[in-house]
Design a protein around this motif. Structure first.
Motif, PDB file in Angstrom:
ATOM      1  N   UNK A   1      -1.233  -9.206  15.636  1.00  0.00           N
ATOM      2  CA  UNK A   1      -2.078  -9.415  16.815  1.00  0.00           C
ATOM      3  C   UNK A   1      -3.536  -9.472  16.401  1.00  0.00           C
ATOM      4  N   UNK A   2      -4.344 -10.033  17.278  1.00  0.00           N
ATOM      5  CA  UNK A   2      -5.775 -10.182  17.023  1.00  0.00           C
ATOM      6  C   UNK A   2      -6.518 -10.051  18.347  1.00  0.00           C
ATOM      7  N   UNK A   3      -7.738  -9.547  18.277  1.00  0.00           N
ATOM      8  CA  UNK A   3      -8.628  -9.570  19.431  1.00  0.00           C
ATOM      9  C   UNK A   3      -9.401 -10.878  19.379  1.00  0.00           C
ATOM     10  N   UNK A   4      -9.651 -11.462  20.548  1.00  0.00           N
ATOM     11  CA  UNK A   4     -10.366 -12.730  20.618  1.00  0.00           C
ATOM     12  C   UNK A   4     -11.589 -12.536  21.503  1.00  0.00           C
ATOM     13  N   UNK A   5     -12.753 -12.936  20.997  1.00  0.00           N
ATOM     14  CA  UNK A   5     -14.004 -12.841  21.741  1.00  0.00           C
ATOM     15  C   UNK A   5     -14.573 -14.245  21.887  1.00  0.00           C
ATOM     16  N   UNK A   6     -14.880 -14.631  23.123  1.00  0.00           N
ATOM     17  CA  UNK A   6     -15.386 -15.970  23.414  1.00  0.00           C
ATOM     18  C   UNK A   6     -16.818 -15.888  23.913  1.00  0.00           C
ATOM     19  N   UNK A   7     -17.628 -16.828  23.458  1.00  0.00           N
ATOM     20  CA  UNK A   7     -19.006 -16.962  23.919  1.00  0.00           C
ATOM     21  C   UNK A   7     -19.025 -17.953  25.086  1.00  0.00           C
ATOM     22  N   UNK A   8     -19.643 -17.549  26.197  1.00  0.00           N
ATOM     23  CA  UNK A   8     -19.791 -18.426  27.355  1.00  0.00           C
ATOM     24  C   UNK A   8     -21.274 -18.684  27.590  1.00  0.00           C
ATOM     25  N   UNK A   9     -21.624 -19.932  27.904  1.00  0.00           N
ATOM     26  CA  UNK A   9     -23.011 -20.321  28.172  1.00  0.00           C
ATOM     27  C   UNK A   9     -23.134 -20.786  29.620  1.00  0.00           C
ATOM     28  N   UNK A  10     -24.209 -20.318  30.282  1.00  0.00           N
ATOM     29  CA  UNK A  10     -24.454 -20.822  31.639  1.00  0.00           C
ATOM     30  C   UNK A  10     -25.390 -22.028  31.557  1.00  0.00           C
ATOM     31  N   UNK A  11     -25.738 -22.597  32.704  1.00  0.00           N
ATOM     32  CA  UNK A  11     -26.559 -23.801  32.758  1.00  0.00           C
ATOM     33  C   UNK A  11     -27.940 -23.636  32.157  1.00  0.00           C
ATOM     34  N   UNK A  12     -28.461 -22.416  32.109  1.00  0.00           N
ATOM     35  CA  UNK A  12     -29.794 -22.190  31.539  1.00  0.00           C
ATOM     36  C   UNK A  12     -29.741 -21.927  30.039  1.00  0.00           C
ATOM     37  N   UNK A  13     -28.548 -21.874  29.466  1.00  0.00           N
ATOM     38  CA  UNK A  13     -28.398 -21.635  28.033  1.00  0.00           C
ATOM     39  C   UNK A  13     -28.178 -20.179  27.668  1.00  0.00           C
ATOM     40  N   UNK A  14     -28.214 -19.267  28.649  1.00  0.00           N
ATOM     41  CA  UNK A  14     -27.953 -17.851  28.371  1.00  0.00           C
ATOM     42  C   UNK A  14     -26.481 -17.683  27.984  1.00  0.00           C
ATOM     43  N   UNK A  15     -26.216 -16.779  27.051  1.00  0.00           N
ATOM     44  CA  UNK A  15     -24.846 -16.564  26.588  1.00  0.00           C
ATOM     45  C   UNK A  15     -24.372 -15.153  26.902  1.00  0.00           C
ATOM     46  N   UNK A  16     -23.066 -15.046  27.108  1.00  0.00           N
ATOM     47  CA  UNK A  16     -22.399 -13.759  27.270  1.00  0.00           C
ATOM     48  C   UNK A  16     -21.087 -13.818  26.511  1.00  0.00           C
ATOM     49  N   UNK A  17     -20.575 -12.661  26.153  1.00  0.00           N
ATOM     50  CA  UNK A  17     -19.313 -12.572  25.432  1.00  0.00           C
ATOM     51  C   UNK A  17     -18.264 -11.925  26.317  1.00  0.00           C
TER      52      UNK A  17
END
Length: 146
Positions: A120-136
């Motif tokens: 098994x593995x943990x998966x972390x995804x980066x998400x970007x909003x319209x202004x370019x800010x990122x969250x994980x």
């Protein structure tokens, strides 16, 4: 010290066929939340990890209330954390996926390392909003299948 550098060079050379790269797994990523608010929507994701022979990832990004996916939100990098190593690569939208009315978006990453099915593995995804800010956002303990 020289042995470590030479060993590291051989390790990196053996990984040159990977899409993305391998790095030591950043421990802080294991504290990433399971849902985040981005583009005004609470989002999470489900993951499929397949080993054949290299690792392939398909992720279903979704709004937690099944509302329409925020159009300005996109995925970026993904970290697949297996033991002490992370495969880091960029995601791409699945152009074969049918558009759905509810809040779903499918993204892919292919050509990862040859990790064993059943692990098994943990998966972390980066998400970007319209202004370019990122969250994980994280999907924990995903089983690698064949």
């Amino acid at each position: 010290m020289l042995r470590v550098l030479i060993g590291g060079c051989f390790f990196l050379a053996s990984c040159t066929d990977l899409s993305g790269f391998l790095e030591p797994a950043p421990p802080a990523l294991l504290n990433t939340p399971l849902t985040v608010t981005v583009g005004g929507k609470q989002v999470a994701f489900d993951v499929g990890l397949t080993a054949h022979p290299g690792l392939d990832l398909s992720a279903l990004l979704r709004t937690t209330d099944n509302s329409i996916w925020p159009s300005a939100v996109s995925s970026g990098r993904v970290w697949v954390l297996h033991r002490n190593v992370a495969w880091v690569t960029n995601t791409t939208p699945d152009t074969r996926a049918l558009p759905l009315a509810i809040g779903l978006k499918i993204v892919l990453a292919t050509g990862g390392p040859s990790w064993p099915a059943g692990d098994s593995a943990d998966v972390v995804m980066e998400l970007r909003d319209g202004s370019g800010a990122t969250q994980l956002v994280r999907a924990p303990r995903q089983v690698i299948t064949r």
